[in-house]
Enzyme design. Sequence first.
Site, PDB file in Angstrom:
ATOM      1  N   ASN A 154      -7.190   2.960   6.218  1.00 28.31           N
ATOM      2  CA  ASN A 154      -7.711   3.438   7.504  1.00 28.31           C
ATOM      3  C   ASN A 154      -8.786   4.506   7.403  1.00 28.31           C
ATOM      4  OD1 ASN A 154      -5.552   5.167   6.799  1.00 28.31           O
ATOM      5  ND2 ASN A 154      -5.490   5.940   8.892  1.00 28.31           N
ATOM      6  N   LYS A 177      -5.921   3.608  -6.758  1.00 23.85           N
ATOM      7  CA  LYS A 177      -5.780   2.231  -6.257  1.00 23.85           C
ATOM      8  C   LYS A 177      -6.022   2.217  -4.752  1.00 23.85           C
ATOM      9  CE  LYS A 177      -2.776  -0.502  -4.390  1.00 23.85           C
ATOM     10  NZ  LYS A 177      -3.651  -1.383  -3.618  1.00 23.85           N
ATOM     11  N   GLY A 230       0.197   6.142   3.016  1.00 28.82           N
ATOM     12  CA  GLY A 230       0.391   4.778   3.514  1.00 28.82           C
ATOM     13  C   GLY A 230       1.610   4.715   4.413  1.00 28.82           C
ATOM     14  N   GLY A 231       2.165   3.530   4.525  1.00 30.57           N
ATOM     15  CA  GLY A 231       3.272   3.315   5.442  1.00 30.57           C
ATOM     16  C   GLY A 231       4.595   3.877   4.918  1.00 30.57           C
ATOM     17  N   THR A 234       6.633   1.576   2.438  1.00 30.71           N
ATOM     18  CA  THR A 234       6.078   1.590   1.072  1.00 30.71           C
ATOM     19  C   THR A 234       6.400   2.926   0.414  1.00 30.71           C
ATOM     20  OG1 THR A 234       4.215   0.355   1.994  1.00 30.71           O
ATOM     21  CG2 THR A 234       4.007   1.073  -0.281  1.00 30.71           C
ATOM     22  N   GLY A 235       6.251   4.012   1.177  1.00 34.41           N
ATOM     23  CA  GLY A 235       6.525   5.345   0.628  1.00 34.41           C
ATOM     24  C   GLY A 235       7.958   5.476   0.144  1.00 34.41           C
ATOM     25  N   GLU A 252       2.275  10.904   2.068  1.00 34.47           N
ATOM     26  CA  GLU A 252       1.677  11.103   3.403  1.00 34.47           C
ATOM     27  C   GLU A 252       1.890   9.793   4.149  1.00 34.47           C
ATOM     28  OE1 GLU A 252       0.367  13.814   4.516  1.00 34.47           O
ATOM     29  OE2 GLU A 252      -0.047  15.006   2.736  1.00 34.47           O
ATOM     30  N   CYS A 286      -2.845   7.836  11.324  1.00 34.08           N
ATOM     31  CA  CYS A 286      -1.455   8.277  11.167  1.00 34.08           C
ATOM     32  C   CYS A 286      -1.086   9.317  12.213  1.00 34.08           C
ATOM     33  CB  CYS A 286      -1.258   8.843   9.764  1.00 34.08           C
ATOM     34  SG  CYS A 286      -2.419  10.149   9.357  1.00 34.08           S
ATOM     35  N   GLU A 387       5.776   2.964  14.798  1.00 36.18           N
ATOM     36  CA  GLU A 387       4.330   3.147  14.715  1.00 36.18           C
ATOM     37  C   GLU A 387       3.623   1.816  14.942  1.00 36.18           C
ATOM     38  OE1 GLU A 387       2.646   3.854  10.782  1.00 36.18           O
ATOM     39  OE2 GLU A 387       1.478   5.509  11.622  1.00 36.18           O
ATOM     40  N   GLU A 464      -1.044  18.179   1.661  1.00 36.71           N
ATOM     41  CA  GLU A 464      -2.345  18.095   1.013  1.00 36.71           C
ATOM     42  C   GLU A 464      -3.248  19.143   1.638  1.00 36.71           C
ATOM     43  OE1 GLU A 464      -3.620  13.927   1.477  1.00 36.71           O
ATOM     44  OE2 GLU A 464      -2.942  13.594  -0.581  1.00 36.71           O
TER      45      GLU A 464
HETATM   46  P1  NAP Z   1       0.682   0.429   3.135  1.00 40.05           P
HETATM   47  O1  NAP Z   1       0.856  -0.989   3.424  1.00 40.05           O
HETATM   48  O2  NAP Z   1       1.869   1.268   2.865  1.00 40.05           O
HETATM   49  O3  NAP Z   1      -0.350   0.504   1.910  1.00 40.05           O
HETATM   50  C1  NAP Z   1      -0.847   1.730   1.421  1.00 40.05           C
HETATM   51  C2  NAP Z   1      -1.234   1.539  -0.035  1.00 40.05           C
HETATM   52  O4  NAP Z   1      -0.068   1.263  -0.799  1.00 40.05           O
HETATM   53  C3  NAP Z   1      -2.175   0.360  -0.265  1.00 40.05           C
HETATM   54  O5  NAP Z   1      -3.078   0.683  -1.296  1.00 40.05           O
HETATM   55  C4  NAP Z   1      -1.202  -0.729  -0.690  1.00 40.05           C
HETATM   56  O6  NAP Z   1      -1.801  -1.774  -1.413  1.00 40.05           O
HETATM   57  C5  NAP Z   1      -0.254   0.075  -1.544  1.00 40.05           C
HETATM   58  N1  NAP Z   1       1.037  -0.566  -1.779  1.00 40.05           N
HETATM   59  C6  NAP Z   1       1.669  -1.484  -1.015  1.00 40.05           C
HETATM   60  N2  NAP Z   1       2.860  -1.837  -1.591  1.00 40.05           N
HETATM   61  C7  NAP Z   1       2.958  -1.121  -2.739  1.00 40.05           C
HETATM   62  C8  NAP Z   1       3.938  -1.050  -3.776  1.00 40.05           C
HETATM   63  N3  NAP Z   1       5.046  -1.781  -3.749  1.00 40.05           N
HETATM   64  N4  NAP Z   1       3.720  -0.197  -4.807  1.00 40.05           N
HETATM   65  C9  NAP Z   1       2.620   0.572  -4.842  1.00 40.05           C
HETATM   66  N5  NAP Z   1       1.632   0.517  -3.905  1.00 40.05           N
HETATM   67  C10 NAP Z   1       1.808  -0.315  -2.858  1.00 40.05           C
HETATM   68  O7  NAP Z   1      -0.104   1.158   4.323  1.00 40.05           O
HETATM   69  P2  NAP Z   1      -1.443   0.674   5.055  1.00 40.05           P
HETATM   70  O8  NAP Z   1      -1.098  -0.425   5.980  1.00 40.05           O
HETATM   71  O9  NAP Z   1      -2.511   0.464   4.045  1.00 40.05           O
HETATM   72  O10 NAP Z   1      -1.837   1.999   5.845  1.00 40.05           O
HETATM   73  C11 NAP Z   1      -1.328   2.303   7.102  1.00 40.05           C
HETATM   74  C12 NAP Z   1      -0.216   3.325   6.996  1.00 40.05           C
HETATM   75  O11 NAP Z   1      -0.686   4.505   6.336  1.00 40.05           O
HETATM   76  C13 NAP Z   1       0.267   3.785   8.357  1.00 40.05           C
HETATM   77  O12 NAP Z   1       1.658   3.826   8.376  1.00 40.05           O
HETATM   78  C14 NAP Z   1      -0.328   5.187   8.475  1.00 40.05           C
HETATM   79  O13 NAP Z   1       0.378   6.016   9.353  1.00 40.05           O
HETATM   80  C15 NAP Z   1      -0.269   5.646   7.067  1.00 40.05           C
HETATM   81  N6  NAP Z   1      -1.208   6.757   6.863  1.00 40.05           N
HETATM   82  C16 NAP Z   1      -0.699   8.028   6.696  1.00 40.05           C
HETATM   83  C17 NAP Z   1      -1.571   9.097   6.556  1.00 40.05           C
HETATM   84  C18 NAP Z   1      -1.047  10.499   6.378  1.00 40.05           C
HETATM   85  O14 NAP Z   1      -1.810  11.341   5.911  1.00 40.05           O
HETATM   86  N7  NAP Z   1       0.186  10.796   6.719  1.00 40.05           N
HETATM   87  C19 NAP Z   1      -2.944   8.894   6.575  1.00 40.05           C
HETATM   88  C20 NAP Z   1      -3.412   7.597   6.736  1.00 40.05           C
HETATM   89  C21 NAP Z   1      -2.524   6.533   6.884  1.00 40.05           C
HETATM   90  P3  NAP Z   1      -2.228  -3.153  -0.663  1.00 40.05           P
HETATM   91  O15 NAP Z   1      -3.274  -2.796   0.311  1.00 40.05           O
HETATM   92  O16 NAP Z   1      -2.707  -4.001  -1.769  1.00 40.05           O
HETATM   93  O17 NAP Z   1      -0.974  -3.678  -0.002  1.00 40.05           O
END
Ligand code: NAP
Length: 497
Positions: A154, A177, A230-231, A234-235, A252, A286, A387, A464
């Site tokens: 994002n 990555k 990320g989500g 995943t976290g 995050e 987020c 979300e 951060e």
């Molecule tokens: P995501 O699906 O969790 O993916 C985030 C990253 O993790 C991507 O690079 C993804 O790779 C990787 N990933 C997925 N599965 C993994 C695994 N098993 N092991 C290691 N890495 C893995 O999240 P998103 O859809 O990209 O982003 C949206 C989310 O990010 C939302 O929930 C948003 O709230 C959150 N976010 C939080 C913040 C904050 O600062 N709190 C800021 C921005 C976004 P792939 O793309 O290849 O699946």
Amino acid sequence: MDQQFPNDQIFVAGEWQKGRGAEIRSDFAAEGTENTVISGASADDVDAAIERAKAAQAHAGWSGLKPHERASYLYRISDGITANIERIAWVQSRDTSKTLTETRALATSAAATFRYFGAVLETSDDLLTAPRGAYQTLSVYEPLGVVAAITPWNSPIASDAQKVAPALAAGNAVVLKPASWSPLVSLELARIVEEAGLPRGLFSVLPGSGREVGNRLVEHPDIAKVSFTGGTSTGRHLALAAARKLMPVSLELGGKSPTIVFEDCDEDLAIAGILFGIFSSSGQSCIAGSRLFVQRSIYDRFVARLVEATNRLRVGHPFDAATQVSSLVHPDHRESVEDYVRLGLDEGAELLTGGTRPDAPELTNGAFYAPTILAGVSNTARICREEVFGPVLVVMPFDDEADVIAQGNDNDYGLACGIWTRDYPKAMRVGHAIQAGTVWINTYKQFSISTPFGGDGDSGIGREKGRSGLRAYQRQKSFYTDLSGQPHPWARWPADD
Ligand code: NAP
């Protein structure tokens, strides 16, 4: 400006080479077209990057540099980003369909982040702690080793910088990555880092799937820390993998942030801030203020005005300077947003505006979705708890301070909160009582690199940014140096008999 996409090469420890993993397709969702296809990294590429990163990080030419010497690399990276803002903005807008206005701001923020952490490094001190005996105590900060940074789609260049800058400043090597939907801008960052002369091996950009590349990074024995944005699901998965290795992890994660409108607020300021808080970035943020609580005494009038203001928002192409709400990142993501709106309606929500794909002919090929407001459901509905990550706002009434604190906190996330009132002590009371890493009072989505950011609960672990952001990539070591010159009395040595 050069409007070519990066070549089909990834950046493995300072070498540009074709990835040996699965192909990744980058799309321009605003037009429904393909940008390019690149060969992603394989698990072998990950292993090679980490092996070379480990050697480069251990080399005294990096870990032994004086702070001002290491900072000079960060300043050069910052300058490189600044000199390439238009290119970075274009690539990122093509990759994510964000407006050029926003991607320029993200690139500017990334440059500021590298500059800031160079300055933090130069001005950070070790600790001379208070002595409690005849010794001197010193606590110093050392790099962790090789850090993995995993980022979402994002705001890629800004998320990348928030991890790469402090991690490099702290003396680590970094393997980055990016998300599969937005691999291109991180490769642009790699080019800039290379031009800044960073010693080879210290930085890699490995686009590839989370399942293959992400998992390999997290589980690799030579990765000393994972910094993840990320989500939440995943976290949670990464935290479990990190626990098995007893490895530190920063998370995050997502949010469902409450915005609170008291009857004594300046309503025009509040409406402008709420629109920006939920509909900028098409809600793919987020910190989006996605749950709106309006005091019951002004609820009907305020919500009617908010709907009117929402209907005036300009939905359009990301390269049109007048656009406020652009396309979502991917058609699949729009489907997920649509599913959530259907769920809300099934739960009994009333649709106040939006809930459709815009019908303007020039937008029909893109993944656009109209700014949407739902009302008439309680805070326990799933549309209020989960979300959506899209331009969807749920509005609810509240009676008084205690009621809104209870409703605001009745959620698993704890990322951000907005409060609109002219009563500053009340704003501070409510701000302290709400579970959130960031509270905005009479503003929303304001950011400063010098102010720590992060979430509680399902929104993550750690912070951060800010001066302490550097410490997240260091370990502390304490020294005791004897000043007495006397043998330890317990030993009774040398013997005097
Ligand atoms: P995501 O699906 O969790 O993916 C985030 C990253 O993790 C991507 O690079 C993804 O790779 C990787 N990933 C997925 N599965 C993994 C695994 N098993 N092991 C290691 N890495 C893995 O999240 P998103 O859809 O990209 O982003 C949206 C989310 O990010 C939302 O929930 C948003 O709230 C959150 N976010 C939080 C913040 C904050 O600062 N709190 C800021 C921005 C976004 P792939 O793309 O290849 O699946």
